[in-house]
Design a protein around this motif. Structure first.
Motif, PDB file in Angstrom:
ATOM      1  N   ASP A  37       0.827  -1.206   0.000  1.00  0.00           N
ATOM      2  CA  ASP A  37       0.000   0.000   0.000  1.00  0.00           C
ATOM      3  C   ASP A  37       0.865   1.261   0.000  1.00  0.00           C
ATOM      4  O   ASP A  37       0.559   2.238  -0.679  1.00  0.00           O
ATOM      5  N   TYR A  38       1.951   1.216   0.748  1.00  0.00           N
ATOM      6  CA  TYR A  38       2.877   2.348   0.804  1.00  0.00           C
ATOM      7  C   TYR A  38       3.425   2.647  -0.585  1.00  0.00           C
ATOM      8  O   TYR A  38       3.408   3.799  -1.040  1.00  0.00           O
ATOM      9  N   TYR A  39       3.900   1.635  -1.286  1.00  0.00           N
ATOM     10  CA  TYR A  39       4.474   1.854  -2.607  1.00  0.00           C
ATOM     11  C   TYR A  39       3.426   2.225  -3.647  1.00  0.00           C
ATOM     12  O   TYR A  39       3.718   2.967  -4.582  1.00  0.00           O
ATOM     13  N   LYS A  40       2.215   1.775  -3.490  1.00  0.00           N
ATOM     14  CA  LYS A  40       1.152   2.215  -4.388  1.00  0.00           C
ATOM     15  C   LYS A  40       0.971   3.724  -4.269  1.00  0.00           C
ATOM     16  O   LYS A  40       0.850   4.436  -5.265  1.00  0.00           O
ATOM     17  N   ARG A  41       0.946   4.201  -3.034  1.00  0.00           N
ATOM     18  CA  ARG A  41       0.802   5.647  -2.805  1.00  0.00           C
ATOM     19  C   ARG A  41       1.980   6.411  -3.389  1.00  0.00           C
ATOM     20  O   ARG A  41       1.815   7.444  -4.047  1.00  0.00           O
ATOM     21  N   ILE A  42       3.188   5.925  -3.135  1.00  0.00           N
ATOM     22  CA  ILE A  42       4.397   6.597  -3.615  1.00  0.00           C
ATOM     23  C   ILE A  42       4.420   6.625  -5.138  1.00  0.00           C
ATOM     24  O   ILE A  42       4.669   7.669  -5.751  1.00  0.00           O
ATOM     25  N   LEU A  43       4.176   5.480  -5.767  1.00  0.00           N
ATOM     26  CA  LEU A  43       4.232   5.413  -7.232  1.00  0.00           C
ATOM     27  C   LEU A  43       3.184   6.309  -7.879  1.00  0.00           C
ATOM     28  O   LEU A  43       3.451   6.940  -8.901  1.00  0.00           O
ATOM     29  N   LYS A  44       2.029   6.373  -7.286  1.00  0.00           N
ATOM     30  CA  LYS A  44       0.981   7.248  -7.818  1.00  0.00           C
ATOM     31  C   LYS A  44       1.407   8.711  -7.709  1.00  0.00           C
ATOM     32  O   LYS A  44       1.178   9.502  -8.614  1.00  0.00           O
ATOM     33  N   MET A  60      -0.561  -1.350 -11.276  1.00  0.00           N
ATOM     34  CA  MET A  60       0.005  -0.338 -12.168  1.00  0.00           C
ATOM     35  C   MET A  60      -0.626  -0.416 -13.556  1.00  0.00           C
ATOM     36  O   MET A  60      -0.903   0.612 -14.162  1.00  0.00           O
ATOM     37  N   LEU A  61      -0.835  -1.617 -14.058  1.00  0.00           N
ATOM     38  CA  LEU A  61      -1.470  -1.787 -15.364  1.00  0.00           C
ATOM     39  C   LEU A  61      -2.896  -1.233 -15.360  1.00  0.00           C
ATOM     40  O   LEU A  61      -3.309  -0.541 -16.295  1.00  0.00           O
ATOM     41  N   ARG A  62      -3.643  -1.525 -14.300  1.00  0.00           N
ATOM     42  CA  ARG A  62      -5.027  -1.042 -14.192  1.00  0.00           C
ATOM     43  C   ARG A  62      -5.094   0.476 -14.107  1.00  0.00           C
ATOM     44  O   ARG A  62      -6.051   1.092 -14.555  1.00  0.00           O
ATOM     45  N   ASN A  63      -4.066   1.075 -13.502  1.00  0.00           N
ATOM     46  CA  ASN A  63      -4.082   2.524 -13.281  1.00  0.00           C
ATOM     47  C   ASN A  63      -3.263   3.303 -14.302  1.00  0.00           C
ATOM     48  O   ASN A  63      -3.042   4.503 -14.131  1.00  0.00           O
ATOM     49  N   GLY A  64      -2.796   2.640 -15.336  1.00  0.00           N
ATOM     50  CA  GLY A  64      -2.070   3.323 -16.400  1.00  0.00           C
ATOM     51  C   GLY A  64      -0.687   3.808 -16.018  1.00  0.00           C
ATOM     52  O   GLY A  64      -0.159   4.729 -16.643  1.00  0.00           O
ATOM     53  N   LEU A  65      -0.084   3.211 -14.995  1.00  0.00           N
ATOM     54  CA  LEU A  65       1.234   3.649 -14.550  1.00  0.00           C
ATOM     55  C   LEU A  65       2.369   2.808 -15.127  1.00  0.00           C
ATOM     56  O   LEU A  65       3.522   3.178 -15.034  1.00  0.00           O
ATOM     57  N   TYR A  66       2.030   1.679 -15.716  1.00  0.00           N
ATOM     58  CA  TYR A  66       3.057   0.796 -16.270  1.00  0.00           C
ATOM     59  C   TYR A  66       3.142   1.009 -17.768  1.00  0.00           C
ATOM     60  O   TYR A  66       2.147   0.961 -18.464  1.00  0.00           O
ATOM     61  N   SER A  67       4.342   1.265 -18.267  1.00  0.00           N
ATOM     62  CA  SER A  67       4.524   1.480 -19.698  1.00  0.00           C
ATOM     63  C   SER A  67       5.728   0.687 -20.187  1.00  0.00           C
ATOM     64  O   SER A  67       6.490   0.138 -19.396  1.00  0.00           O
ATOM     65  N   LYS A 119      10.789   5.157 -11.938  1.00  0.00           N
ATOM     66  CA  LYS A 119      11.715   4.025 -12.055  1.00  0.00           C
ATOM     67  C   LYS A 119      12.470   3.801 -10.757  1.00  0.00           C
ATOM     68  O   LYS A 119      12.626   2.669 -10.303  1.00  0.00           O
ATOM     69  N   ASN A 120      12.947   4.876 -10.166  1.00  0.00           N
ATOM     70  CA  ASN A 120      13.706   4.786  -8.920  1.00  0.00           C
ATOM     71  C   ASN A 120      12.867   4.172  -7.800  1.00  0.00           C
ATOM     72  O   ASN A 120      13.318   3.250  -7.105  1.00  0.00           O
ATOM     73  N   GLU A 121      11.658   4.652  -7.623  1.00  0.00           N
ATOM     74  CA  GLU A 121      10.789   4.138  -6.561  1.00  0.00           C
ATOM     75  C   GLU A 121      10.347   2.706  -6.845  1.00  0.00           C
ATOM     76  O   GLU A 121      10.230   1.899  -5.931  1.00  0.00           O
TER      77      GLU A 121
END
Length: 61
Positions: A7-14, A46-53, A24-26
């Motif tokens: 959950d922490y990393y989801k928040r950070i990545l968003k 990430m795929l569902r939220n459009g963050l993975y490319s 990339k770093n996070e």
């Protein structure tokens, strides 16, 4: 309330998704800490939220 690393990393990545370098770093940090199951879950999120490319392919998962 306790927060899991996932959950922490989801928040950070968003929050850093606007900057590919920071993302990339996070993501690399998350991959060092998370379990295999958590990494799989994070990639799906990430795929569902459009963050993975394609630009992340070499650094992630």
């Amino acid at each position: 309330m306790e927060t899991s690393y996932l959950d922490y990393y989801k928040r950070i990545l968003k929050s850093v998704s606007f900057d590919l370098g920071r993302l990339k770093n996070e993501l690399n940090k998350a991959n060092q800490i998370l379990t295999v199951e958590e990494r799989t879950s994070l990639k799906k999120w990430m795929l569902r939220n459009g963050l993975y490319s394609e630009k992340l392919r070499g650094n992630a998962f």
